[in-house]
Enzyme design. Structure first.
Site, mmCIF file in Angstrom:
data_model
loop_
_atom_site.group_PDB
_atom_site.id
_atom_site.type_symbol
_atom_site.label_atom_id
_atom_site.label_comp_id
_atom_site.label_asym_id
_atom_site.label_seq_id
_atom_site.Cartn_x
_atom_site.Cartn_y
_atom_site.Cartn_z
ATOM 1 N N LYS A 169 19.909 20.504 -76.292
ATOM 2 C CA LYS A 169 20.439 21.341 -77.386
ATOM 3 C C LYS A 169 19.638 21.139 -78.678
ATOM 4 O O LYS A 169 19.783 21.880 -79.630
ATOM 5 C CB LYS A 169 21.915 21.033 -77.617
ATOM 6 N N THR A 213 29.121 28.899 -76.016
ATOM 7 C CA THR A 213 30.259 29.715 -76.459
ATOM 8 C C THR A 213 30.498 29.483 -77.950
ATOM 9 O O THR A 213 31.071 30.338 -78.624
ATOM 10 C CB THR A 213 31.528 29.353 -75.668
ATOM 11 N N HIS A 273 27.979 26.533 -63.951
ATOM 12 C CA HIS A 273 27.893 26.422 -65.409
ATOM 13 C C HIS A 273 26.656 25.690 -65.900
ATOM 14 O O HIS A 273 26.551 25.402 -67.086
ATOM 15 C CB HIS A 273 29.110 25.675 -65.965
ATOM 16 N N LYS A 326 28.276 21.060 -81.544
ATOM 17 C CA LYS A 326 28.317 21.132 -80.078
ATOM 18 C C LYS A 326 28.083 19.727 -79.568
ATOM 19 O O LYS A 326 27.773 18.830 -80.351
ATOM 20 C CB LYS A 326 27.235 22.082 -79.563
ATOM 21 N N ARG A 327 28.234 19.503 -78.258
ATOM 22 C CA ARG A 327 27.909 18.187 -77.732
ATOM 23 C C ARG A 327 26.482 17.815 -78.127
ATOM 24 O O ARG A 327 25.622 18.678 -78.264
ATOM 25 C CB ARG A 327 28.042 18.179 -76.199
ATOM 26 N N LYS A 361 31.673 31.926 -81.270
ATOM 27 C CA LYS A 361 32.714 31.598 -82.256
ATOM 28 C C LYS A 361 32.168 31.709 -83.677
ATOM 29 O O LYS A 361 32.837 32.235 -84.575
ATOM 30 C CB LYS A 361 33.259 30.185 -81.997
HETATM 31 C C1 GL2 Z 1 28.582 24.388 -69.721
HETATM 32 C C2 GL2 Z 1 27.286 24.935 -70.289
HETATM 33 O O1 GL2 Z 1 26.442 23.900 -70.669
HETATM 34 C C3 GL2 Z 1 27.482 25.901 -71.449
HETATM 35 O O2 GL2 Z 1 26.258 26.524 -71.754
HETATM 36 C C4 GL2 Z 1 28.495 26.968 -71.070
HETATM 37 O O3 GL2 Z 1 28.755 27.814 -72.166
HETATM 38 C C5 GL2 Z 1 29.792 26.319 -70.598
HETATM 39 C C6 GL2 Z 1 30.815 27.329 -70.145
HETATM 40 O O4 GL2 Z 1 30.296 28.174 -69.184
HETATM 41 O O5 GL2 Z 1 29.513 25.455 -69.493
HETATM 42 N N1 GL2 Z 1 28.337 23.706 -68.480
HETATM 43 C C7 GL2 Z 1 28.828 22.463 -68.484
HETATM 44 O O6 GL2 Z 1 28.795 21.669 -67.556
HETATM 45 N N2 GL2 Z 1 29.364 22.218 -69.700
HETATM 46 C C8 GL2 Z 1 29.231 23.309 -70.493
HETATM 47 O O7 GL2 Z 1 29.616 23.396 -71.631
HETATM 48 N N3 GL2 Z 1 29.961 21.044 -70.042
#
Ligand code: GL2
Length: 833
Positions: A570, A672, A372, A564-565, A676
């Site tokens: 970002k 994601t 991820h 988002k975080r 949304k």
């Molecule tokens: C993440 C990615 O940063 C994000 O881009 C992705 O959409 C999600 C789900 O696949 O995974 N990887 C990660 O460690 N986090 C995410 O959100 N916390």
């Protein structure tokens, strides 16, 4: 929201479809209020009423749950086990009502009793057992697995404290504990009998088994127990219910007894407390590794309980373990559960006396791994010394996996010892470390990234050596999100409009059917209603924001949202630079072409991430100045939504008109939130990063605001040397925006407060904010131009929704099922109707 008349009519239709009536719901609601909460209507608190509604809903899904379990048992259904350290579930009540098909039934029943169903739904505290996208993806996948009728168990940890609650005090983030279980959790069923011992520490020893074979075993220094808590996960439009099994840590009884027998009462209690800390709290770091011993313990706890449970289930239903990989396919959600590879090996070797070859054959066939993130600091490694101390047997197994694996590498790439070192499961250095990602890749037969670009980069950069060795092992499955929660629950007005326009609601389980909107895109009637739906959502959000923060939003302005975080990659600070630019232009009277906007942010910063917290402070500091300056107030306002979580996200997505997806290309694995927002009719301004690329292709480049460097250009600049100060010196507007931040205007005269941020941008700028600044501003001007033509904007918005079907998590799950898991649907039959 609906007039009682239509609610009652809809409830009748639901009754015909589901067999569940309003009257029965009402009766059970009062019964549950009485028998479970011990209350009657007149003295019941809103929380009592919520609990009664939750139990009434739960009662209705239990029959499906039992039927599902029976069906899967009888058919020996192949089962997906999703192993994830995080599940960001969001509130259950509204989504379970939707998936049961009884939303209006419940509403009508409540209304007749003088209760407001929406208020009850508001009462629910969400289980925040995840940080961000990764945890929310796991929750979407669980729901889609049930919808797609694929038997599945989600395994995780029942953290007592989920992700912290965020408050904003004096513009700074303040973290508050999330004691989400305080008022009880009606959705889970404890299974005290399903519990496993999990060992830690101690040593390994050899012994002779009954056939005089020398074998190894682990004698842990101490054990704790994991107890199962089950939450049913409903599918939409299917009778299938899957299981989310979360483990709670408890003290092992035997140890308690020992301590009691020796009169060490304090010791016994202490052991209990120690043991329970294991599942006490979720680590609040989104991506970078925490590196804490307790975290490694949590990971092992999760995988040990889960693998032992799978083996128990297998022995109970199928029998001998040879067929384990036919019964179960296990998906590792990132590397957090990668230890499962070593744990399954240990169980098969040491407990079930298999040979290495037999055990490895099964293990390798069992696991699949999703990566991820490409961020180097997020790739987990653990010190060998820590492993030695906590998990000595697993370290031996990892060494043996590595020995055999590296021999294979040597045989394929003769004499290439540099490659051997790069690929090893152990990183050599002044501190030797176990590379969890390598363990996951070696132990799995399928590895995937989460968007096309990401999967390409996984193959071309992150796991290049592995992709050269095993090209067939690498896949892409682009992420998706569930339209049930993110459209039907979050945005009922839009759902209703879509259903009426399409003439049916099949789009809810087959999102590609949103295409049926496309022929109506120029229909003035639809456009008008589309705008009304957006306006109403904006008003709802404005009302909530006023009450939560005191900030007044103008629903007539464009709602421009980044939620988002908070993370430098970002680039929330790029958005802030845009706001500061707008502010300066307005102050200088250059308002021509400007469209009134409300900038809305939401997101948590990891508590130890100083720069991210400073970004939050900056946003709030800019908000304070902007919102209190009557000269700019008619044009722009800024709001920071505190405590962005699933529930608050559900307020934001429907109200957003512009979705900010502005990460540096090559850094956001997928994203994601981008899906949304788009599903709710926001247009995206974004870079060619993660799933943005595929969203843009799907909705059409003309319906997407693109700017910024490509991933390739980013790499080139990094190689040739990136010099952010040149942008600072050569772009007077950029210079003046950064200088204004340093002038003290936003910090009551403090010229140092934001220096760490601005100095970092000017001198290092690892995420190339300055390089993309100009392109971003120009793109925002284009946004303004188009927004001034509401018909054109609305058309683009409708097309975004019509073409977003691909990004349903149902599609993602079907791809996993076919290409990775080789598992098909196992429908649960509705025997009652
Ligand atoms: C993440 C990615 O940063 C994000 O881009 C992705 O959409 C999600 C789900 O696949 O995974 N990887 C990660 O460690 N986090 C995410 O959100 N916390």
């Amino acid at each position: 929201m609906n007039s009682p008349d239509t609610t009652v009519q809809q409830a009748k239709r639901e009754h015909t479809r589901t067999g569940m009536s309003k009257d029965a719901f009402q009766r059970d609601l009062l019964d549950n209020l009485f028998y479970i909460q011990g209350r009657f209507r007149e003295v019941a608190t809103p929380h009592d009423l919520y609990m009664a509604a939750a139990y009434t809903t739960r009662d209705r899904l239990l029959a499906r749950w039992v039927k599902s379990a029976q069906t899967f048992k009888a058919t020996h259904a192949r089962t997906v086990c999703y192993l994830s350290a995080e599940y960001l579930l969001g509130p259950h009540l509204a989504s379970n009502l939707v998936n049961l098909g009884i939303t209006e039934t419940a509403r009508a029943a409540a209304e007749e009793l003088g209760m407001d169903m929406d208020a009850l739904i508001e009462e629910e505290e969400e289980p925040g057992l995840g940080n961000g996208g990764l945890g929310r993806l796991a929750a979407c996948f669980m729901e889609s697995l049930a919808t797609c009728q694929i038997p599945a168990i989600g395994y995780g940890i029942r953290y007592e404290f989920g992700i912290f609650k965020q408050a904003i005090e004096d513009g700074w983030q303040v973290e508050k504990g999330d004691n989400w279980l305080r008022n009880g959790n009606p959705w889970e069923i404890p299974r005290p009998k399903i519990s496993f011992a999990v060992g830690f520490g101690g040593h390994t020893e050899s012994y002779r088994d009954e056939r005089s074979q020398v074998r190894l075993r682990w004698q842990p220094a101490f054990e704790i127990r994991g107890v199962a808590y089950d939450t049913p996960i409903l599918g939409y439009g299917s009778q299938n219910v899957n299981l989310l099994r979360l483990w709670k840590a408890e003290a092992s009884e035997s140890l308690d007894l020992q301590a009691f027998n020796t009169g060490d009462y304090y010791g016994a209690v202490h052991a209990k407390i120690e043991a329970e800390t294991l599942s006490k709290v979720l680590y609040p770091n989104d991506e970078p590794e925490a590196g804490k011993e307790l975290r490694l313990k949590q990971q092992y706890f999760l995988v040990s309980c889960s693998m032992q449970d799978m083996i128990r289930l297998h022995l109970n239903t199928v029998g001998p373990l040879e067929g384990f990989a036919d019964k179960f396919t296990v998906q590792l959600n990132d590397t957090h559960p990668a230890l499962a590879v070593a744990e399954l090996m240990r169980l098969l070797l040491d407990r079930h006396a298999m040979t290495w070859e037999e055990a490895w054959g099964i293990t390798h066939k069992t696991f699949c791994y999703t990566n991820h993130t490409l961020l180097p600091e997020a790739l987990e490694t653990w010190p060998v010394s820590l492993f030695e101390r906590l998990l000595p047997r697993h370290l031996e197994i990892i060494y043996e996996i590595n020995r055999r694996f590296l021999d294979e590498v040597r045989m394929r790439f003769l004499g290439d010892e540099a490659r051997v070192r790069r690929m090893s499961l152990i990183a050599e250095g002044h501190e030797r470390r176990v590379r969890m990602a390598h363990l996951a890749v070696v132990g799995s037969h399928a590895v995937n990234g989460v968007a096309k670009l990401h999967s390409y980069l996984v193959k071309a950069m992150l796991f290049k050596d592995f992709a050269e060795l095993w090209p067939e092992r690498f896949h892409n499955v682009t992420n998706g999100v569930t339209p049930r929660r993110f459209v039907v629950v979050a945005n009922p007005r839009l759902a209703k409009l879509i259903t009426e326009t399409c003439g049916q609601d099949d789009w809810i389980r087959d999102l590609e059917q949103l295409r049926a909107l496309e022929p109506h895109v120029d229909d003035a009637g639809l456009q008008g209603r589309w705008q009304e739906v957006k306006r109403a959502a904006k008003q709802d959000l404005a009302q909530w924001m006023k009450q939560a923060t005191g900030i007044e939003l103008d629903p007539e302005s464009m709602f421009d949202v980044q939620a988002k975080r908070i993370h430098e990659y970002k680039r929330q600070h790029l958005k802030v630079l845009h706001i500061v630019r707008c502010y300066q232009r307005i102050k200088q009277g250059q308002v021509q072409g400007l469209v009134p906007r409300t900038f809305i942010f939401g997101g948590k910063a990891a508590p130890g991430y100083f720069m991210a917290k400073l970004i939050i402070k900056l946003i709030n500091a800019v908000a304070e100045v902007v919102n209190n300056d009557p000269q700019v107030n008619d044009w722009i306002r800024v709001a920071f939504m505190p405590d962005f979580n699933v529930k608050n996200g559900q307020r934001l997505y429907p109200a957003a008109e512009l979705s900010e997806q502005i990460s540096l290309a090559g850094k956001e694995a997928s994203g994601t939130g981008n899906m949304k927002f788009s599903m709710n009719g926001a247009l995206t301004i974004g870079t060619l990063d993660g799933a943005n690329i595929e969203i843009r292709e799907a909705v059409g480049p003309e319906n997407f605001f693109l700017f910024g460097l490509t991933a390739e250009e980013v790499l080139q600049r990094q190689m040739t040397g990136y010099r952010p100060w040149e942008y600072y010196q050569n772009d007077p507007e950029l210079k003046s925006d950064l200088d204004l931040i340093n002038s003290g205007l936003f910090s009551h005269g403090d010229t140092q407060l934001f220096r760490p941020l601005t100095d970092n941008l000017i001198n290092h700028d690892p995420f190339m904010v300055l390089a993309d600044y100009r392109a971003y501003l120009e793109c925002q001007e284009q946004v303004d131009r188009i927004y001034r033509d509401p018909e054109r904007w609305t058309r683009m918005s409708i097309l975004n929704v019509a073409r977003i079907g691909y990004f349903s998590s149902d599609r993602a799950i079907r791809e996993y099922a076919e290409r990775i898991w080789q598992v098909g649907p196992q429908p649960v039959l509705d025997t009652e109707h």
